[in-house]
Design a protein around this motif. Structure first.
Motif, PDB file in Angstrom:
ATOM      1  N   ALA A  19       0.839  -1.209   0.000  1.00 57.96           N
ATOM      2  CA  ALA A  19       0.000   0.000   0.000  1.00 57.96           C
ATOM      3  C   ALA A  19       0.869   1.252   0.000  1.00 57.96           C
ATOM      4  O   ALA A  19       0.537   2.244  -0.652  1.00 57.96           O
ATOM      5  N   THR A  79       3.134  -8.413  -5.871  1.00 58.70           N
ATOM      6  CA  THR A  79       4.401  -7.822  -6.340  1.00 58.70           C
ATOM      7  C   THR A  79       5.442  -7.842  -5.224  1.00 58.70           C
ATOM      8  O   THR A  79       6.607  -8.179  -5.465  1.00 58.70           O
ATOM      9  N   ASP A  94      -0.470  -2.884 -11.288  1.00 58.05           N
ATOM     10  CA  ASP A  94       0.856  -2.295 -11.088  1.00 58.05           C
ATOM     11  C   ASP A  94       1.810  -2.775 -12.180  1.00 58.05           C
ATOM     12  O   ASP A  94       1.419  -3.476 -13.115  1.00 58.05           O
ATOM     13  N   GLU A  95       3.084  -2.376 -12.046  1.00 57.33           N
ATOM     14  CA  GLU A  95       4.054  -2.667 -13.116  1.00 57.33           C
ATOM     15  C   GLU A  95       4.271  -4.162 -13.326  1.00 57.33           C
ATOM     16  O   GLU A  95       4.516  -4.587 -14.444  1.00 57.33           O
ATOM     17  N   ARG A  96       4.153  -4.951 -12.258  1.00 53.20           N
ATOM     18  CA  ARG A  96       4.335  -6.394 -12.421  1.00 53.20           C
ATOM     19  C   ARG A  96       3.212  -6.994 -13.256  1.00 53.20           C
ATOM     20  O   ARG A  96       3.446  -7.852 -14.107  1.00 53.20           O
ATOM     21  N   GLN A 104      -7.810  -0.397   0.074  1.00 53.65           N
ATOM     22  CA  GLN A 104      -6.711  -0.636   1.027  1.00 53.65           C
ATOM     23  C   GLN A 104      -5.415   0.031   0.554  1.00 53.65           C
ATOM     24  O   GLN A 104      -4.373  -0.133   1.175  1.00 53.65           O
ATOM     25  N   GLY A 105      -5.479   0.721  -0.593  1.00 51.97           N
ATOM     26  CA  GLY A 105      -4.304   1.421  -1.117  1.00 51.97           C
ATOM     27  C   GLY A 105      -3.459   0.564  -2.034  1.00 51.97           C
ATOM     28  O   GLY A 105      -2.355   0.955  -2.418  1.00 51.97           O
ATOM     29  N   LEU A 106      -3.955  -0.632  -2.377  1.00 48.48           N
ATOM     30  CA  LEU A 106      -3.187  -1.520  -3.254  1.00 48.48           C
ATOM     31  C   LEU A 106      -3.526  -1.239  -4.713  1.00 48.48           C
ATOM     32  O   LEU A 106      -4.647  -0.861  -5.032  1.00 48.48           O
ATOM     33  N   ASN A 107      -2.537  -1.433  -5.568  1.00 49.73           N
ATOM     34  CA  ASN A 107      -2.744  -1.193  -6.990  1.00 49.73           C
ATOM     35  C   ASN A 107      -2.724  -2.531  -7.727  1.00 49.73           C
ATOM     36  O   ASN A 107      -1.686  -3.173  -7.824  1.00 49.73           O
ATOM     37  N   LYS A 164      11.962 -13.107  -7.579  1.00 53.34           N
ATOM     38  CA  LYS A 164      11.463 -13.614  -8.866  1.00 53.34           C
ATOM     39  C   LYS A 164      11.170 -12.473  -9.841  1.00 53.34           C
ATOM     40  O   LYS A 164      10.938 -12.701 -11.018  1.00 53.34           O
ATOM     41  N   TYR A 165      11.077 -11.265  -9.311  1.00 52.36           N
ATOM     42  CA  TYR A 165      10.758 -10.127 -10.175  1.00 52.36           C
ATOM     43  C   TYR A 165      11.691  -8.970  -9.850  1.00 52.36           C
ATOM     44  O   TYR A 165      11.899  -8.649  -8.671  1.00 52.36           O
ATOM     45  N   ASN A 167       2.200 -15.479 -14.222  1.00 51.24           N
ATOM     46  CA  ASN A 167       1.813 -14.907 -12.926  1.00 51.24           C
ATOM     47  C   ASN A 167       2.201 -15.869 -11.798  1.00 51.24           C
ATOM     48  O   ASN A 167       2.650 -15.448 -10.742  1.00 51.24           O
ATOM     49  N   TYR A 168       2.043 -17.164 -12.079  1.00 48.83           N
ATOM     50  CA  TYR A 168       2.391 -18.183 -11.088  1.00 48.83           C
ATOM     51  C   TYR A 168       3.915 -18.292 -10.948  1.00 48.83           C
ATOM     52  O   TYR A 168       4.435 -18.426  -9.844  1.00 48.83           O
ATOM     53  N   LYS A 169       4.630 -18.228 -12.078  1.00 48.58           N
ATOM     54  CA  LYS A 169       6.073 -18.399 -12.071  1.00 48.58           C
ATOM     55  C   LYS A 169       6.797 -17.214 -11.437  1.00 48.58           C
ATOM     56  O   LYS A 169       7.882 -17.355 -10.900  1.00 48.58           O
ATOM     57  N   MET A 170       6.209 -16.023 -11.548  1.00 49.36           N
ATOM     58  CA  MET A 170       6.891 -14.823 -11.035  1.00 49.36           C
ATOM     59  C   MET A 170       6.414 -14.398  -9.660  1.00 49.36           C
ATOM     60  O   MET A 170       5.287 -14.093  -9.454  1.00 49.36           O
ATOM     61  N   PHE A 199       3.907  -6.251 -16.746  1.00 49.14           N
ATOM     62  CA  PHE A 199       5.037  -7.058 -17.193  1.00 49.14           C
ATOM     63  C   PHE A 199       4.562  -8.472 -17.555  1.00 49.14           C
ATOM     64  O   PHE A 199       4.903  -9.006 -18.614  1.00 49.14           O
ATOM     65  N   ASN A 256       2.173   1.622  -3.488  1.00 45.01           N
ATOM     66  CA  ASN A 256       1.081   1.536  -4.471  1.00 45.01           C
ATOM     67  C   ASN A 256       1.260   0.416  -5.499  1.00 45.01           C
ATOM     68  O   ASN A 256       1.215   0.631  -6.710  1.00 45.01           O
ATOM     69  N   VAL A 257       1.527  -0.790  -4.979  1.00 45.26           N
ATOM     70  CA  VAL A 257       1.552  -1.976  -5.851  1.00 45.26           C
ATOM     71  C   VAL A 257       0.670  -3.043  -5.196  1.00 45.26           C
ATOM     72  O   VAL A 257       0.077  -2.792  -4.143  1.00 45.26           O
ATOM     73  N   SER A 258       0.602  -4.231  -5.811  1.00 46.98           N
ATOM     74  CA  SER A 258      -0.195  -5.304  -5.197  1.00 46.98           C
ATOM     75  C   SER A 258       0.684  -6.097  -4.223  1.00 46.98           C
ATOM     76  O   SER A 258       1.918  -6.030  -4.294  1.00 46.98           O
ATOM     77  N   SER A 264       6.702 -11.391  -4.880  1.00 49.85           N
ATOM     78  CA  SER A 264       7.634 -11.723  -5.967  1.00 49.85           C
ATOM     79  C   SER A 264       8.984 -11.047  -5.760  1.00 49.85           C
ATOM     80  O   SER A 264      10.027 -11.646  -6.016  1.00 49.85           O
TER      81      SER A 264
END
Lengths: 68, 133
Positions: free
Chosen positions: A21, A29, B67-69, B61-64, A37-38, B130-133, B72, A24-26, A32
């Motif tokens: 939060a 992420t 996002d960039e992942r 909850q402020g989650l995105n 892994k990322y 998504n599972y692998k990363m 990707f 600002n990502v999930s 990972s």
């Protein structure tokens, strides 16, 4: 690329969800990233480093040859 | 770029159109096609509504969630879908041109099958990466 995210996050008493939060990502992420892994973008790496008030290279450890 | 409210609005309009088309096909006597279309529209509507509810909860909850992942993973899935589909099609065309019997094809059916295959490949690759990363 190795990183000290988990260690720094736990030191600060943050959950993965809290950290996600804040930057600002999930939560996925953050999971990972912690597992290595990322590789984050420079913007995300900068934001994470700012949260821990450390230089990027202290949070993310880049080793020569990893770009291959 | 289109915002999420507009995207959702367009998505629901599209589902409504598909549902209406299904209803019209049912009334026209093509009940198998009509029922399948209506069922699919209802299923997608329920799935999309649940997914949107989950996304809204995460955003609160402020989650995105985008996002960039996520981008990707989507990019990787798109590339591998393109690659698999192109190579697969080239292989089928090559073999079919040499050994395959001439077949009369309904172009709409063929396009529909290709489209389904593309979407299916994309979904599979997305979940895989998504599972692998």
């Amino acid at each position: 690329m190795e990183n000290r995210l988990r260690e720094l996050r736990e030191e600060k008493g943050l959950t993965q969800e809290d950290l996600a939060a804040l930057v600002n990502v999930s939560r996925q992420t953050i999971i990972s990233l912690e597992k290595g892994k990322y590789n984050p973008s420079i913007v995300l790496a900068h934001r994470l480093a700012q949260i821990f008030q450390l230089p990027i290279e202290t949070v993310f450890v880049f080793k020569a040859g990893e770009e291959k | 770029m289109m915002n999420s409210t507009n995207r959702n609005f367009l998505r629901y309009i599209m589902l409504f159109l598909l549902f209406s088309l299904g209803m019209w096909q049912n009334l026209s006597g093509n009940s198998a096609y009509g029922s399948a279309l209506m069922g699919a529209a209802i299923f997608v509507f329920i799935a999309v509504t649940f997914k949107q509810r989950k996304i809204r909860k995460m955003e609160a909850q402020g989650l995105n969630t985008y996002d960039e992942r996520a981008w990707f993973v989507a990019g990787r899935a798109a590339y591998f879908t393109y690659l698999t589909f192109t190579l697969g099609s080239a292989f089928v065309v090559l073999l079919g041109s040499v050994w395959g019997p001439p077949v009369l094809v309904n172009p709409y059916n063929l396009l529909g099958i290709c489209l389904s295959l593309l979407v299916l490949l994309y979904i599979c690759f997305y979940y895989y990466f998504n599972y692998k990363m």
